[in-house]
Motif scaffolding. Structure first.
Motif, mmCIF file in Angstrom:
data_model
loop_
_atom_site.group_PDB
_atom_site.id
_atom_site.type_symbol
_atom_site.label_atom_id
_atom_site.label_comp_id
_atom_site.label_asym_id
_atom_site.label_seq_id
_atom_site.Cartn_x
_atom_site.Cartn_y
_atom_site.Cartn_z
ATOM 1 N N GLU A 104 0.841 -1.193 0.000
ATOM 2 C CA GLU A 104 0.000 0.000 0.000
ATOM 3 C C GLU A 104 0.873 1.239 0.000
ATOM 4 O O GLU A 104 2.037 1.188 0.384
ATOM 5 C CB GLU A 104 -0.892 0.027 1.242
ATOM 6 N N GLY A 105 0.291 2.361 -0.398
ATOM 7 C CA GLY A 105 0.991 3.639 -0.339
ATOM 8 C C GLY A 105 1.500 4.078 -1.685
ATOM 9 O O GLY A 105 1.134 3.538 -2.728
ATOM 10 N N CYS A 106 2.357 5.089 -1.656
ATOM 11 C CA CYS A 106 2.922 5.686 -2.862
ATOM 12 C C CYS A 106 4.340 5.167 -3.074
ATOM 13 O O CYS A 106 5.042 4.872 -2.107
ATOM 14 C CB CYS A 106 2.960 7.202 -2.706
ATOM 15 N N LEU A 107 4.741 5.073 -4.337
ATOM 16 C CA LEU A 107 6.111 4.669 -4.629
ATOM 17 C C LEU A 107 7.053 5.834 -4.320
ATOM 18 O O LEU A 107 6.781 6.968 -4.705
ATOM 19 C CB LEU A 107 6.250 4.287 -6.106
ATOM 20 N N PRO A 108 8.161 5.590 -3.656
ATOM 21 C CA PRO A 108 9.110 6.668 -3.357
ATOM 22 C C PRO A 108 10.006 6.967 -4.552
ATOM 23 O O PRO A 108 10.247 6.101 -5.399
ATOM 24 C CB PRO A 108 9.931 6.088 -2.204
ATOM 25 N N TYR A 109 10.533 8.197 -4.608
ATOM 26 C CA TYR A 109 11.420 8.572 -5.710
ATOM 27 C C TYR A 109 12.702 7.738 -5.698
ATOM 28 O O TYR A 109 13.346 7.555 -6.733
ATOM 29 C CB TYR A 109 11.752 10.067 -5.659
ATOM 30 N N GLU A 110 13.067 7.185 -4.553
ATOM 31 C CA GLU A 110 14.312 6.422 -4.442
ATOM 32 C C GLU A 110 14.363 5.216 -5.383
ATOM 33 O O GLU A 110 15.431 4.680 -5.634
ATOM 34 C CB GLU A 110 14.529 5.946 -2.993
ATOM 35 N N ILE A 111 13.235 4.815 -5.912
ATOM 36 C CA ILE A 111 13.220 3.706 -6.867
ATOM 37 C C ILE A 111 14.113 4.030 -8.061
ATOM 38 O O ILE A 111 14.725 3.148 -8.645
ATOM 39 C CB ILE A 111 11.779 3.372 -7.290
#
Length: 171
Positions: free
Chosen positions: A6-13
């Motif tokens: 759940e949640g949003c994907l972080p930019y760190e990907i």
């Protein structure tokens, strides 16, 4: 895939520079695609299908040089640019069951309106436009308006701002 994330994907990907496959399909993820995906130059297959992602598909995702399969189906994306349109026609990108007006196989207007009538945000939303591999770091936008080849879905009309009338009727 199918891990009930759940949640949003972080930019760190975007820092996963050696990744060739990224598969988070069939979860409960939401939010826009982080622009940092532009850094994934070795990415071959990207599966974001069957989640609750929304907004325009960043054109830079469709510019990934080694991309052979991008599945964005069954989300709530609203717009694609010219590079993505080329890949859709080649069947490299799957955008079925989204909210992209003008493309076949999309969700109904009522389904899209119901989804967008609920307020949605990701924590640190500005970070989603950060591109760690580019000079300057931040993307000005995911797509310039003069490059849009498919119009975004119309904004849903909601009555959330209305308040009941409090005047009493006198007879």
């Amino acid at each position: 895939m199918n891990n009930e994330l759940e949640g949003c994907l972080p930019y760190e990907i975007g820092k996963l520079k050696k990744a060739v496959v990224f598969d988070v399909g069939g979860n409960k993820l939401t939010g826009p695609i982080p622009h940092s995906f532009a850094c994934l130059e070795k990415m071959d297959r990207l599966n974001l299908a069957v989640n609750e992602f929304y907004g325009p598909v960043p054109e830079m995702v469709c510019d990934l040089p080694r991309l052979t399969n991008l599945s964005l189906s069954h989300n709530y994306f609203t717009q694609v640019g010219p590079q993505c349109m080329k890949l859709i026609k080649k069947k490299t990108v799957d955008v079925r069951m989204n909210c992209i007006r003008g493309l076949p196989g999309q969700r109904s207007a009522a389904d899209c309106a119901a989804f967008f009538s609920k307020h949605r945000t990701c924590p640190n939303e500005r970070s989603l436009t950060y591109i760690p591999c580019r000079k300057g770091g931040y993307s000005s936008s995911s797509m310039k308006s003069d490059q849009q080849s498919v119009a975004p879905a119309a904004a849903p009309i909601t009555y959330d701002a209305l308040k009941p009338h409090k005047h009493k009727l006198r007879f």
